[in-house]
Motif scaffolding. Structure first.
Motif, PDB file in Angstrom:
ATOM      1  N   GLN A  22       0.828  -1.213   0.000  1.00  0.00           N
ATOM      2  CA  GLN A  22       0.000   0.000   0.000  1.00  0.00           C
ATOM      3  C   GLN A  22       0.859   1.259   0.000  1.00  0.00           C
ATOM      4  N   GLN A  23       1.923   1.227   0.793  1.00  0.00           N
ATOM      5  CA  GLN A  23       2.809   2.389   0.840  1.00  0.00           C
ATOM      6  C   GLN A  23       3.491   2.611  -0.508  1.00  0.00           C
ATOM      7  N   GLU A  24       3.827   1.504  -1.189  1.00  0.00           N
ATOM      8  CA  GLU A  24       4.444   1.636  -2.512  1.00  0.00           C
ATOM      9  C   GLU A  24       3.459   2.254  -3.509  1.00  0.00           C
ATOM     10  N   LYS A  25       2.177   1.833  -3.445  1.00  0.00           N
ATOM     11  CA  LYS A  25       1.166   2.414  -4.330  1.00  0.00           C
ATOM     12  C   LYS A  25       1.001   3.904  -4.044  1.00  0.00           C
ATOM     13  N   LEU A  26       0.951   4.247  -2.731  1.00  0.00           N
ATOM     14  CA  LEU A  26       0.815   5.650  -2.361  1.00  0.00           C
ATOM     15  C   LEU A  26       2.017   6.457  -2.814  1.00  0.00           C
ATOM     16  N   ASN A  27       3.191   5.875  -2.674  1.00  0.00           N
ATOM     17  CA  ASN A  27       4.413   6.562  -3.104  1.00  0.00           C
ATOM     18  C   ASN A  27       4.404   6.811  -4.613  1.00  0.00           C
ATOM     19  N   ASN A  28       3.949   5.813  -5.372  1.00  0.00           N
ATOM     20  CA  ASN A  28       3.863   5.985  -6.821  1.00  0.00           C
ATOM     21  C   ASN A  28       2.854   7.067  -7.197  1.00  0.00           C
ATOM     22  N   LEU A  29       1.723   7.084  -6.474  1.00  0.00           N
ATOM     23  CA  LEU A  29       0.711   8.107  -6.740  1.00  0.00           C
ATOM     24  C   LEU A  29       1.249   9.506  -6.453  1.00  0.00           C
ATOM     25  N   LEU A  30       1.976   9.633  -5.340  1.00  0.00           N
ATOM     26  CA  LEU A  30       2.552  10.931  -4.997  1.00  0.00           C
ATOM     27  C   LEU A  30       3.587  11.367  -6.029  1.00  0.00           C
ATOM     28  N   LYS A  31       4.345  10.405  -6.538  1.00  0.00           N
ATOM     29  CA  LYS A  31       5.323  10.747  -7.576  1.00  0.00           C
ATOM     30  C   LYS A  31       4.631  11.257  -8.838  1.00  0.00           C
ATOM     31  N   GLU A  32       3.495  10.624  -9.188  1.00  0.00           N
ATOM     32  CA  GLU A  32       2.745  11.073 -10.366  1.00  0.00           C
ATOM     33  C   GLU A  32       2.192  12.480 -10.150  1.00  0.00           C
ATOM     34  N   LEU A  33       1.674  12.718  -8.925  1.00  0.00           N
ATOM     35  CA  LEU A  33       1.164  14.053  -8.627  1.00  0.00           C
ATOM     36  C   LEU A  33       2.275  15.093  -8.683  1.00  0.00           C
ATOM     37  N   GLN A  34       3.441  14.716  -8.179  1.00  0.00           N
ATOM     38  CA  GLN A  34       4.572  15.638  -8.216  1.00  0.00           C
ATOM     39  C   GLN A  34       4.968  15.969  -9.650  1.00  0.00           C
ATOM     40  N   LYS A  35       4.998  14.925 -10.503  1.00  0.00           N
ATOM     41  CA  LYS A  35       5.337  15.157 -11.900  1.00  0.00           C
ATOM     42  C   LYS A  35       4.304  16.050 -12.581  1.00  0.00           C
ATOM     43  N   SER A  36       3.007  15.814 -12.257  1.00  0.00           N
ATOM     44  CA  SER A  36       1.947  16.630 -12.847  1.00  0.00           C
ATOM     45  C   SER A  36       2.061  18.083 -12.394  1.00  0.00           C
ATOM     46  N   ALA A  37       2.356  18.277 -11.092  1.00  0.00           N
ATOM     47  CA  ALA A  37       2.509  19.637 -10.582  1.00  0.00           C
ATOM     48  C   ALA A  37       3.715  20.331 -11.216  1.00  0.00           C
ATOM     49  N   GLU A  38       4.781  19.593 -11.400  1.00  0.00           N
ATOM     50  CA  GLU A  38       5.974  20.170 -12.042  1.00  0.00           C
ATOM     51  C   GLU A  38       5.682  20.562 -13.490  1.00  0.00           C
ATOM     52  N   ARG A  39       4.897  19.720 -14.202  1.00  0.00           N
ATOM     53  CA  ARG A  39       4.534  20.066 -15.584  1.00  0.00           C
ATOM     54  C   ARG A  39       3.676  21.329 -15.623  1.00  0.00           C
ATOM     55  N   ASP A  40       2.716  21.398 -14.694  1.00  0.00           N
ATOM     56  CA  ASP A  40       1.864  22.600 -14.642  1.00  0.00           C
ATOM     57  C   ASP A  40       2.688  23.842 -14.334  1.00  0.00           C
TER      58      ASP A  40
END
Length: 253
Positions: free
Chosen positions: A62-80
């Motif tokens: 579960q922590q790995e899934k959450l970590n992956n989700l946070l990484k995706e959000l970080q990448k999306s925020a960086e793109r924005d």
């Protein structure tokens, strides 16, 4: 066959033999009565440890899934952020600028909206803005003008003492009516609804009480003496009666 291959084969065979010896030793130990209970406890602990490891494995997943989700959000925020920075640095110079008439019209519109909001606020006074009307005390001259058959043996101080108690009931009632409904407990809420039910078109905008309010907020006895004092207060134009729905309402003049 090379000598190194032969040595490796010997080592492998010796390892297997050593493993078989250890297995036989453990089997013999397990058959001893003195060690069976200990081995049983070890088995139970192993089961518990296995369950704990499963829970830890699930939590890690579960922590790995959450970590992956946070990484995706970080990448999306960086793109924005990069897109916003790009837009900021590449604003076209030929964009039309607001004219003075547009600025003036917008300012006037904002002022008109502000002026329209102010009267609406002024039209909504709080319930507490209207002071609670109380019964004025009887003066000595008024007491002397009361007919003897009304006064009987009542004294000036006794009448004004009842006036003060009536005012306690008035203040107690209208403090509840001015109170926010959300702040009331069950008993106060019941009083609030009773007060509203006792309102009529003849008492609209007036301050009044009923006998139940006297009993609720004071220690006075609603008896013959009390009604005699109310007659004196009506004579002195301190209160007036409004009857209806089998209820007598004493309106403050």
């Amino acid at each position: 066959m090379a000598s190194s291959d032969l040595e490796d084969l010997c080592v492998h065979i010796n390892t297997k033999i050593s493993t078989i010896k250890k297995t036989l030793q453990l089997r013999n130990i397990g058959q001893e009565p003195s060690l069976k209970s200990m081995l049983s406890k070890i088995g139970q602990e192993m089961v518990l440890l296995h369950d704990l490891l499963k829970k830890m494995e699930t939590e890690v997943q579960q922590q790995e899934k959450l970590n992956n989700l946070l990484k995706e959000l970080q990448k999306s925020a960086e793109r924005d952020q990069m897109e916003a920075q790009h837009l900021r640095e590449n604003i076209p110079p030929h964009l039309p600028k607001p004219t003075q008439s547009c600025i003036t019209g917008l300012t006037v519109k904002c002022e008109e909206q502000a002026k329209a909001v102010e009267p609406e606020r002024a039209k909504k006074p709080t319930k507490e803005s209207k002071p609670i009307k109380e019964v004025p005390l009887i003066t000595a001259e008024e007491f002397e003008s009361v007919p003897t058959y009304m006064k009987g043996r009542l004294t000036y101080d006794q009448i004004n003492s009842v006036v003060q108690e009536v005012n306690k009931a008035v203040v107690g009632k209208y403090k509840i009516l001015h109170q926010p409904l959300k702040s009331m407990n069950g008993a106060v809420r019941n009083l609030y609804h009773r007060f509203l039910e006792e309102e009529t078109k003849d008492t609209k905008g007036e301050f009044f009480i009923v006998e139940a309010d006297i009993k609720e907020f004071t220690q006075l006895k609603v008896d013959k003496r009390f009604h005699g004092i109310l007659n004196i207060l009506r004579h002195c134009q301190r209160v007036r009666e409004v009857r209806g729905s089998r209820l007598v309402r004493y309106v403050i003049c």
